[in-house]
Design a protein around this motif. Structure first.
Motif, PDB file in Angstrom:
ATOM      1  N   ALA A   1      90.675  89.580  23.880  1.00 60.51           N
ATOM      2  CA  ALA A   1      89.988  90.934  24.132  1.00 60.51           C
ATOM      3  C   ALA A   1      89.796  91.844  22.818  1.00 60.51           C
ATOM      4  N   ARG A   2      90.781  91.752  21.832  1.00 61.17           N
ATOM      5  CA  ARG A   2      90.388  92.090  20.438  1.00 61.17           C
ATOM      6  C   ARG A   2      89.136  91.835  19.826  1.00 61.17           C
ATOM      7  N   ALA A   3      88.745  90.646  19.750  1.00 57.98           N
ATOM      8  CA  ALA A   3      87.588  89.987  19.506  1.00 57.98           C
ATOM      9  C   ALA A   3      86.224  90.641  20.002  1.00 57.98           C
ATOM     10  N   ARG A   4      86.295  90.612  21.601  1.00 56.45           N
ATOM     11  CA  ARG A   4      85.425  91.237  22.169  1.00 56.45           C
ATOM     12  C   ARG A   4      85.192  92.539  21.923  1.00 56.45           C
ATOM     13  N   LEU A   5      86.365  93.389  21.816  1.00 54.80           N
ATOM     14  CA  LEU A   5      86.152  94.698  21.379  1.00 54.80           C
ATOM     15  C   LEU A   5      85.493  94.870  19.919  1.00 54.80           C
ATOM     16  N   GLU A   6      86.055  93.951  18.926  1.00 56.03           N
ATOM     17  CA  GLU A   6      85.436  94.066  17.763  1.00 56.03           C
ATOM     18  C   GLU A   6      83.982  93.587  17.618  1.00 56.03           C
ATOM     19  N   ALA A   7      83.754  92.802  18.545  1.00 60.38           N
ATOM     20  CA  ALA A   7      82.256  92.354  18.493  1.00 60.38           C
ATOM     21  C   ALA A   7      81.346  93.296  19.127  1.00 60.38           C
TER      22      ALA A   7
END
Length: 789
Positions: free
Chosen positions: A184-190
């Motif tokens: 979820a963090r990676a998706r948000l950062e992306a």
């Protein structure tokens, strides 16, 4: 009784030692955050404390599929026999189905026979199993065979196993929660990093920058000096508001929002530095509150207004083009009608008829211009559609020639046609391709002296036919070639543009909608120009498949065979959904991935025949992946990107991509380019260069009729160089594509050795090379056949 009393201290001491060992094991388990390490410690400790001869732990994912399989005191040979056992998967499923509670099988061979399994490589007499469960969900199993001393498992052993199963369940659940949180963090950062808006997160306590996304770095990059940090830039930056006030950023009112709860919406601010550089932005400020209500951080978004200014300028230029082009036919129509209306009674009918012809011709020109404008709009929005059908190139050229000359636009120019007799049929929309050639004829007639010929030629190039239109006009300066096909080049001042660049822009859109490319070449001013565009050849299919091809759909394989599999890698879910729907409707099997990090594994597992790859991905780009993922070397790769600059496209194609599509694109263009890429991959014509002949279908190489005996690696190096003839193949590219075992390490000496042997067999040396040319420090290059000509 005395005997029991004497044994009691020994049992107490054993229990204390057991409890101490259990505590030590739990501490070791808790000391690591790596799931594999934790699971291995659990199975080792559980086996040791229960006295089992051998043990194993298996976990399953959310879909019930095996995930981990770790063993304790199982030899490599035993493990190989278990994993190769045909009934292993079925036995695992059976044990899992029985595993709602502790599992005890005292006679394992009898259990296997009673349930229809072969005993296989299972030499164990008994099996003890404990399920791993967390909040009602099955996560795996702990398995142990009989004890080393032959005794049965006790109640205390089962309690120890249940305790370790609980530890394993907690570790697995925590690992899944951490994985989900990271995803979820990676998706948000992306999402933030690929946002078209600049985003900054500031600490409310210190006022320092916590993070900046890619777009904001780009905005600020134009204001920074070499070696200057973001913090240093903010110290010298000033903010100018719409009312003309200009203050230092550190004193600006927006910075005070770091300690308040007030938000700012759509405030226009120009950021500037002392040397005069500036950028206009639209600013939003949103405070982020902690649980107790205080402002913890502030999110600032900045939208660069330069693209909107450029869009407004383009709109103004476009209106200038339209007004300029409409003014010419309107002036002729107005003059002709005024002359006719003011004519005296003695006005000759023949003269009046001539004025009516002028009015009719100019009205047709206006109708054509309006059609061009509508086409330009469809091309810009990706909604332009074409209806391809098998067509003869000579018939298309003849039709375009007759249409152009009968329209009276030739001004005395002759059109000389030179077409080889063996050209294959092409899959095109006939009306659209005639429109392309008419625009190119008009372009040549406009910029070449009267009575000079316009030349048309064509040749087959792989899965395409390249058609060229040449003139002997004033030529094109090299610096103007990159902007040649842009429709907004100013009213009437385009270097070669038909209708200020609009006609050539439409040519580009129409050709690309067929899956082809268009390019211009010129020796410079006074050297004339040549425009070349490609169209796909007709696919050799019969019956129902030919109908599907005619309709512009992808040709499915023969009945009973699997359809073509295409892998789409893009972090934009809308693009993934759009491409998937288009390809599914076209008869392809689509695999969609938003994450590039498992690209190698996905290609090996799914075996796609083509990859659609987004140019910009979180943390990397498609060109870098072409170099890092060896599996991509054996597949045609088509880039899809919103970046349409010529140098970007050239860099992507130079990296080995089969094609490059600029968003937005129509379904017709996408499927046409995919068909062309697949056809070019499977239908490579023989390569010919100064006596060297390579027949890819038969893997046959001859020089002056003499067949060469090549090793597999030598042939692959020669094949890679010939397929990329005219372009440099780097050492890394050659190693990745020609060597079956490539570990990512670049070893130029290995390539040098193979090329040296190849040159010897080809009858050349490094100093007098005709086939394999050395690009010092980079790699090797083979001349293209047309380069040799």
């Amino acid at each position: 009784m005395p005997h029991d009393a004497a044994a009691l201290p020994h049992r107490t001491e054993a229990e204390q030692e057991r409890i101490s060992s259990l505590c030590d094991a739990i501490l070791r388990i808790s000391a690591s955050l790596d799931l594999d390490t934790v699971l291995q410690e659990i199975v080792d400790s559980a086996r040791a404390l229960t006295g089992a001869a051998k043990g194993a732990i298996t976990t399953v994912d959310e879909r019930g599929r095996p995930r981990h399989f770790l063993t304790s005191r199982v030899t490599r040979e035993e493990l190989r026999q278990i994993t190769d056992w045909d009934d292993g998967t079925r036995l695992f499923d059976r044990l899992t189905a029985l595993g709602e509670s502790a599992l005890k099988i005292p006679d394992l061979p009898a259990f296997l026979r009673s349930h229809g399994f072969s005993t296989g490589p299972m030499p164990y007499r008994a099996l003890q199993g404990t399920p791993i469960r967390h909040r009602g969900n099955h996560l795996g199993f702990l398995f142990f065979c009989e004890k080393e001393d032959g005794r049965e498992y006790t109640q205390e052993d089962e309690e120890v196993l249940a305790l370790f199963a609980s530890q394993a369940a907690t570790a697995i659940a925590n690992a899944r929660a951490y994985r989900d949180e990271q995803r979820a963090r990676a998706r948000l950062e992306a999402l933030i990093d690929t946002s078209p808006f600049g985003v900054a997160v500031l600490s409310a306590a210190t006022g320092t920058v916590v993070s900046l996304n890619r777009e904001l770095r780009r905005i600020l990059q134009g204001l920074r000096t070499p070696g200057q940090s973001i913090e240093q830039l903010m110290q010298v930056m000033t903010a100018r508001q719409t009312d003309g006030r200009e203050v230092a950023l550190s004193e600006f009112s927006l910075m005070n929002e770091l300690s308040t709860a007030r938000t700012v919406r759509n405030e226009e601010i120009a950021l500037a530095v002392p040397d005069g550089r500036s950028v206009r932005t639209l600013v939003n400020v949103t405070p982020i509150h902690a649980s107790e209500g205080r402002v913890e951080s502030v999110v600032v978004t900045l939208q660069d207004l330069a693209p909107f200014e450029e869009l407004e300028q383009m709109r103004t230029e476009f209106l200038a083009i339209v007004s300029h082009e409409l003014r010419t036919p309107l002036t002729s129509i107005k003059g002709s009608t005024a002359t006719v209306l003011a004519a005296s009674p003695e006005f000759a009918p023949a003269e009046m008829l001539q004025f009516f012809r002028i009015i009719d011709t100019q009205a047709n020109n206006m109708s054509g211009l309006i059609g061009d404008l509508l086409d330009a709009g469809r091309i810009a929005t990706g909604t332009l559609s074409v209806s391809p059908e098998p067509s003869d190139v000579a018939a298309l050229v003849d039709r375009a020639r007759n249409t152009f000359l009968s329209g009276g636009r030739g001004r005395g120019h002759r059109i000389l046609v030179d077409l080889p007799p063996d050209l294959p049929r092409v899959m095109v929309d006939r009306q659209r391709i005639v429109q392309v050639m008419n625009n190119l004829f008009a372009n040549a007639a406009t910029h070449a002296p009267e009575s000079t010929p316009i030349q048309v030629a064509a040749r087959q190039s792989g899965g395409h036919v390249a058609i060229s239109v040449s003139d002997r006009g004033k030529g094109i300066p090299p610096e103007q070639l990159p902007q040649l096909f842009a429709k907004h080049t100013g009213a009437g001042d385009g270097p070669r543009g038909v209708r200020g660049g609009l006609g050539l822009a439409i040519c580009k859109g129409l050709v690309e909608a067929h899956g082809g490319r268009i390019r211009a070449a010129s020796g410079g001013e006074g050297q004339g120009a040549r425009f070349t565009f490609t169209v796909p050849v007709t696919e050799a299919v019969d019956g129902p498949e030919a109908v599907a091809a005619t309709a512009g759909r992808a040709v499915a394989l023969r009945q009973g065979r699997e359809s073509v599999r295409i892998l789409v890698v893009d972090d934009d879910p809308q693009t993934l959904r759009y491409v998937r729907d288009v390809l599914t409707a076209a008869g392809y099997t689509t695999l969609s991935k938003g994450d590039h990090r498992e690209l190698s594994r996905v290609i090996r597992a799914e075996k796609p025949q083509l990859v659609l790859l987004d140019l910009m991905l979180p943390g990397t780009d498609g060109i870098q992946l072409m170099e890092e993922v060896p599996e991509l070397a054996d597949l045609p790769v088509i880039f899809i990107s919103a970046y349409g600059r010529d140098e970007t496209i050239a860099r992507a194609l130079g990296a080995g991509a089969a094609d490059y599509i600029v968003k937005p694109f129509s379904p017709t263009e996408l499927t046409a380019r995919i068909r062309a890429a697949l056809r070019g991959r499977t239908e490579l014509p023989p390569f010919e260069l100064e006596g060297l002949s390579i027949d890819y279908d038969r893997r046959r190489v001859t020089v002056a009729g003499r067949r060469l005996k090549l090793t597999a690696t030598e042939y692959e190096v020669l094949r890679v160089l010939s397929i990329n003839a005219g372009r440099v193949s780097t050492y890394r590219a050659l190693l990745r594509q020609a060597w079956s075992r490539y570990d990512g390490h670049v070893n130029p000496k290995l390539v040098h050795a193979v090329v040296k042997r190849l040159r010897h067999k080809l009858g050349e040396d490094g100093g007098e090379a005709a086939y394999i040319l050395n690009e010092r420090g980079i790699g090797y290059r083979m001349p293209a056949p047309e380069e040799d000509a």
